[in-house]
Design a protein around this motif. Structure first.
Motif, PDB file in Angstrom:
ATOM      1  N   LYS A 285       0.927  -1.168  -0.130  1.00  0.00           N
ATOM      2  CA  LYS A 285      -0.097  -0.009   0.122  1.00  0.00           C
ATOM      3  C   LYS A 285       0.730   1.368   0.046  1.00  0.00           C
ATOM      4  O   LYS A 285       1.944   1.165   0.743  1.00  0.00           O
ATOM      5  CB  LYS A 285      -1.018  -0.156   1.242  1.00  0.00           C
ATOM      6  CG  LYS A 285      -1.900   1.051   1.199  1.00  0.00           C
ATOM      7  CD  LYS A 285      -2.987   1.090   2.343  1.00  0.00           C
ATOM      8  CE  LYS A 285      -3.917   2.027   2.483  1.00  0.00           C
ATOM      9  NZ  LYS A 285      -5.016   2.126   1.312  1.00  0.00           N
TER      10      LYS A 285
ATOM     11  N   SER B 125     -12.598   4.229   6.116  1.00  0.00           N
ATOM     12  CA  SER B 125     -12.202   3.105   5.333  1.00  0.00           C
ATOM     13  C   SER B 125     -10.913   3.105   4.938  1.00  0.00           C
ATOM     14  O   SER B 125     -10.244   2.073   4.959  1.00  0.00           O
ATOM     15  CB  SER B 125     -13.253   3.083   3.909  1.00  0.00           C
ATOM     16  OG  SER B 125     -12.987   3.935   2.980  1.00  0.00           O
ATOM     17  N   SER B 126     -10.292   4.122   4.555  1.00  0.00           N
ATOM     18  CA  SER B 126      -8.967   4.254   4.110  1.00  0.00           C
ATOM     19  C   SER B 126      -8.196   4.067   5.729  1.00  0.00           C
ATOM     20  O   SER B 126      -6.931   3.122   5.367  1.00  0.00           O
ATOM     21  CB  SER B 126      -8.346   5.473   3.982  1.00  0.00           C
ATOM     22  OG  SER B 126      -7.094   5.804   3.568  1.00  0.00           O
TER      23      SER B 126
ATOM     24  N   ASP C 235      -8.399   0.351   6.147  1.00  0.00           N
ATOM     25  CA  ASP C 235      -7.429  -0.344   5.080  1.00  0.00           C
ATOM     26  C   ASP C 235      -5.959  -0.359   5.701  1.00  0.00           C
ATOM     27  O   ASP C 235      -5.062  -1.389   5.691  1.00  0.00           O
ATOM     28  CB  ASP C 235      -7.680   0.097   3.590  1.00  0.00           C
ATOM     29  CG  ASP C 235      -7.126  -0.618   2.680  1.00  0.00           C
ATOM     30  OD1 ASP C 235      -7.111  -1.939   2.758  1.00  0.00           O
ATOM     31  OD2 ASP C 235      -6.486  -0.216   1.807  1.00  0.00           O
TER      32      ASP C 235
ATOM     33  N   GLN D 230      -5.633  -2.673   8.468  1.00  0.00           N
ATOM     34  CA  GLN D 230      -5.611  -4.196   7.999  1.00  0.00           C
ATOM     35  C   GLN D 230      -4.057  -4.610   7.280  1.00  0.00           C
ATOM     36  O   GLN D 230      -3.770  -5.568   7.279  1.00  0.00           O
ATOM     37  CB  GLN D 230      -6.795  -4.309   7.333  1.00  0.00           C
ATOM     38  CG  GLN D 230      -7.036  -5.871   7.138  1.00  0.00           C
ATOM     39  CD  GLN D 230      -7.070  -6.698   8.289  1.00  0.00           C
ATOM     40  OE1 GLN D 230      -7.848  -6.203   9.052  1.00  0.00           O
ATOM     41  NE2 GLN D 230      -6.584  -7.618   8.016  1.00  0.00           N
ATOM     42  N   LYS D 231      -3.812  -3.525   6.157  1.00  0.00           N
ATOM     43  CA  LYS D 231      -2.588  -3.892   5.578  1.00  0.00           C
ATOM     44  C   LYS D 231      -1.196  -3.957   6.428  1.00  0.00           C
ATOM     45  O   LYS D 231      -0.548  -4.760   6.010  1.00  0.00           O
ATOM     46  CB  LYS D 231      -2.348  -2.838   4.366  1.00  0.00           C
ATOM     47  CG  LYS D 231      -3.587  -2.779   3.518  1.00  0.00           C
ATOM     48  CD  LYS D 231      -3.137  -3.815   2.492  1.00  0.00           C
ATOM     49  CE  LYS D 231      -4.069  -3.934   0.981  1.00  0.00           C
ATOM     50  NZ  LYS D 231      -5.294  -3.203   0.945  1.00  0.00           N
TER      51      LYS D 231
END
Length: 162
Positions: free
Chosen positions: A10, A93-94, A97, A100-101
């Motif tokens: 990412k 949401s970012s 993410d 989570q990444k």
């Protein structure tokens, strides 16, 4: 099969708050094993690394009350927090993410290290296996060096004393 260890998982712009000072616009690159925090150069599309690379296995990442923000703590070799950085994302949401990444990177790195360790153990076991005919014949034909305690002085070039 072979897997990429330094794959880019990412990247993107974030606002970083390091202390009581204001937020800094940064561009982060998350790889499986490392997080790079950079700043975009004003007159080019180049990035300048502004902090030492953070090893993924030493990162502790948590969401904050603000759904757009997360906390990243970096642990030193003694497992003590040596840095605490808060990052603000453009949306909840970012933020989810990114968290989570980072966790996926840590899980993948742990799995890769385990696989590598098992592979090395098998290679070492294969080296020490003596049951194959090849190892026995090669051991018999290999030159052997043996020392008796009295021969040591002669081997070192001085006369043996009896």
């Amino acid at each position: 099969g072979a897997q990429c260890v330094r794959c880019l998982l990412k990247e993107g712009p974030l606002k970083m708050k390091e202390s009581k000072e204001g937020k800094l616009d940064v561009h982060c690159f998350l790889f499986i094993d490392v997080l790079l925090i950079t700043k975009m150069q004003k007159k080019s599309e180049l990035c300048k690394v502004i902090r030492p690379p953070l090893l993924a296995e030493r990162i502790v990442c948590r969401g904050l009350q603000d759904p757009n923000s997360f906390l990243l703590m970096y642990l030193n070799e003694f497992c003590c927090a040596s840095a605490a950085l808060s990052f603000q994302c453009s949306s909840p949401s970012s933020c989810k993410d990114w968290i989570q990444k980072i966790r996926n990177a840590q899980d993948t790195l742990k799995r890769l290290k385990t696989e590598e360790s098992l592979k090395r153990e098998k290679e070492i076991q294969a080296l020490y296996m003596t049951s194959s005919p090849m190892s026995q014949s090669s051991a018999a034909s290999s030159p052997a060096i043996s020392h008796r305690s009295g021969d040591l002085a002669e081997d070192m070039g001085s006369p043996a004393v009896l």
